[in-house]
Write a protein that holds these residues in place. Structure first.
Motif, PDB file in Angstrom:
ATOM      1  N   ALA A  73      41.065  10.423  37.820  1.00 19.09           N
ATOM      2  CA  ALA A  73      41.421  11.474  37.122  1.00 19.09           C
ATOM      3  C   ALA A  73      41.949  11.224  35.957  1.00 19.09           C
ATOM      4  O   ALA A  73      41.939  11.702  35.554  1.00 19.09           O
ATOM      5  N   PHE A  74      43.159  10.108  35.274  1.00 23.36           N
ATOM      6  CA  PHE A  74      42.998   9.674  34.969  1.00 23.36           C
ATOM      7  C   PHE A  74      42.203   8.435  33.188  1.00 23.36           C
ATOM      8  O   PHE A  74      42.741   8.743  32.579  1.00 23.36           O
ATOM      9  N   LYS A  75      41.574   8.900  33.606  1.00 23.77           N
ATOM     10  CA  LYS A  75      40.849   7.705  32.946  1.00 23.77           C
ATOM     11  C   LYS A  75      39.698   9.161  31.625  1.00 23.77           C
ATOM     12  O   LYS A  75      38.852   9.837  32.233  1.00 23.77           O
ATOM     13  N   PRO A  76      39.298   8.819  30.078  1.00 28.48           N
ATOM     14  CA  PRO A  76      38.534   9.381  29.622  1.00 28.48           C
ATOM     15  C   PRO A  76      37.541   9.220  30.331  1.00 28.48           C
ATOM     16  O   PRO A  76      36.440   8.628  30.971  1.00 28.48           O
ATOM     17  N   PRO A  77      36.564  10.491  30.038  1.00 30.26           N
ATOM     18  CA  PRO A  77      36.805  11.507  29.323  1.00 30.26           C
ATOM     19  C   PRO A  77      37.822  12.544  30.009  1.00 30.26           C
ATOM     20  O   PRO A  77      37.731  12.467  31.960  1.00 30.26           O
ATOM     21  N   PRO A  78      38.410  13.695  30.073  1.00 24.68           N
ATOM     22  CA  PRO A  78      39.173  14.641  30.663  1.00 24.68           C
ATOM     23  C   PRO A  78      38.060  15.224  31.961  1.00 24.68           C
ATOM     24  O   PRO A  78      37.253  15.079  31.358  1.00 24.68           O
ATOM     25  N   LYS A  79      39.015  14.819  33.406  1.00 25.21           N
ATOM     26  CA  LYS A  79      38.386  15.614  34.013  1.00 25.21           C
ATOM     27  C   LYS A  79      38.999  16.818  34.481  1.00 25.21           C
ATOM     28  O   LYS A  79      38.040  18.125  35.372  1.00 25.21           O
ATOM     29  N   PHE A  80      40.289  17.467  34.380  1.00 26.58           N
ATOM     30  CA  PHE A  80      40.751  19.016  34.775  1.00 26.58           C
ATOM     31  C   PHE A  80      41.177  19.435  33.395  1.00 26.58           C
ATOM     32  O   PHE A  80      41.467  18.997  32.431  1.00 26.58           O
ATOM     33  N   ASN A  81      40.873  20.615  33.140  1.00 23.78           N
ATOM     34  CA  ASN A  81      41.200  21.353  31.761  1.00 23.78           C
ATOM     35  C   ASN A  81      43.046  22.194  32.112  1.00 23.78           C
ATOM     36  O   ASN A  81      43.389  21.537  33.399  1.00 23.78           O
ATOM     37  N   ASP A  82      43.757  21.890  31.247  1.00 21.96           N
ATOM     38  CA  ASP A  82      45.211  23.060  31.360  1.00 21.96           C
ATOM     39  C   ASP A  82      45.214  23.359  33.108  1.00 21.96           C
ATOM     40  O   ASP A  82      46.545  23.972  33.207  1.00 21.96           O
ATOM     41  N   ASP A  83      43.912  24.728  33.200  1.00 20.42           N
ATOM     42  CA  ASP A  83      44.551  25.308  34.618  1.00 20.42           C
ATOM     43  C   ASP A  83      44.314  24.111  36.651  1.00 20.42           C
ATOM     44  O   ASP A  83      44.545  25.102  36.862  1.00 20.42           O
ATOM     45  N   GLY A  84      44.212  22.899  35.638  1.00 27.76           N
ATOM     46  CA  GLY A  84      43.603  22.318  36.810  1.00 27.76           C
ATOM     47  C   GLY A  84      42.441  22.045  37.100  1.00 27.76           C
ATOM     48  O   GLY A  84      41.936  21.788  38.250  1.00 27.76           O
ATOM     49  N   ASP A  85      42.131  22.799  36.421  1.00 36.88           N
ATOM     50  CA  ASP A  85      39.943  23.172  37.441  1.00 36.88           C
ATOM     51  C   ASP A  85      39.110  21.916  36.774  1.00 36.88           C
ATOM     52  O   ASP A  85      39.135  21.488  35.202  1.00 36.88           O
ATOM     53  N   LEU A  86      38.449  20.881  37.844  1.00 35.53           N
ATOM     54  CA  LEU A  86      38.010  20.520  36.965  1.00 35.53           C
ATOM     55  C   LEU A  86      36.384  20.462  36.164  1.00 35.53           C
ATOM     56  O   LEU A  86      35.978  21.949  37.020  1.00 35.53           O
ATOM     57  N   ILE A  87      36.227  20.309  35.060  1.00 35.07           N
ATOM     58  CA  ILE A  87      35.454  20.790  34.101  1.00 35.07           C
ATOM     59  C   ILE A  87      35.408  18.650  33.999  1.00 35.07           C
ATOM     60  O   ILE A  87      33.658  19.143  32.900  1.00 35.07           O
ATOM     61  N   ASP A  88      34.913  18.142  34.613  1.00 31.62           N
ATOM     62  CA  ASP A  88      34.007  16.787  34.640  1.00 31.62           C
ATOM     63  C   ASP A  88      32.227  16.972  35.196  1.00 31.62           C
ATOM     64  O   ASP A  88      32.882  17.362  36.858  1.00 31.62           O
TER      65      ASP A  88
END
Length: 109
Positions: free
Chosen positions: A69-84
């Motif tokens: 989860a903490f490696k780029p690219p981002p996995k979550f948006n600011d609302d905590g939604d999975l975006i990857d």
């Protein structure tokens, strides 16, 4: 008594109480997914699987899902939604496999 090394007290107590007779976990289909750092997810998978076998859960073997989860690219948006998108696809495969396994256990395949 089970040895819970990597579990927080709340999860440990929930598993403990639900596994007392009658064991509500027995024979249920299960999968483990994790979102975390380098090796924490793998260790938690291994430990939860050991506990699950002891309380008679039935795990799917494939696919496994470890999200770094903490490696780029981002996995979550600011609302905590999975975006990857790749992670979403992998998680979808886990859920489809779990559904199919559950139906097989229930004799509904």
């Amino acid at each position: 008594v089970l040895l819970f090394v990597f579990l927080v007290a709340l999860l440990k107590n929930a598993i403990d109480w639900a596994s007392r007779p009658p064991n509500v976990w027995a024979g249920k289909a299960a999968s483990i997914v994790s979102a975390g750092g380098d090796f924490g997810g793998g260790r938690s998978h291994y430990h939860l699987r050991q506990i699950g076998v002891y309380i008679d859960l039935r795990f799917i073997n494939k696919p496994e899902f470890f999200l770094l989860a903490f490696k780029p690219p981002p996995k979550f948006n600011d609302d905590g939604d999975l975006i990857d998108e790749e992670a979403k696809d992998k998680l979808k495969q886990v859920l489809l496999s779990l559904r199919a396994f559950t139906l097989r256990l229930q004799g509904k395949n």
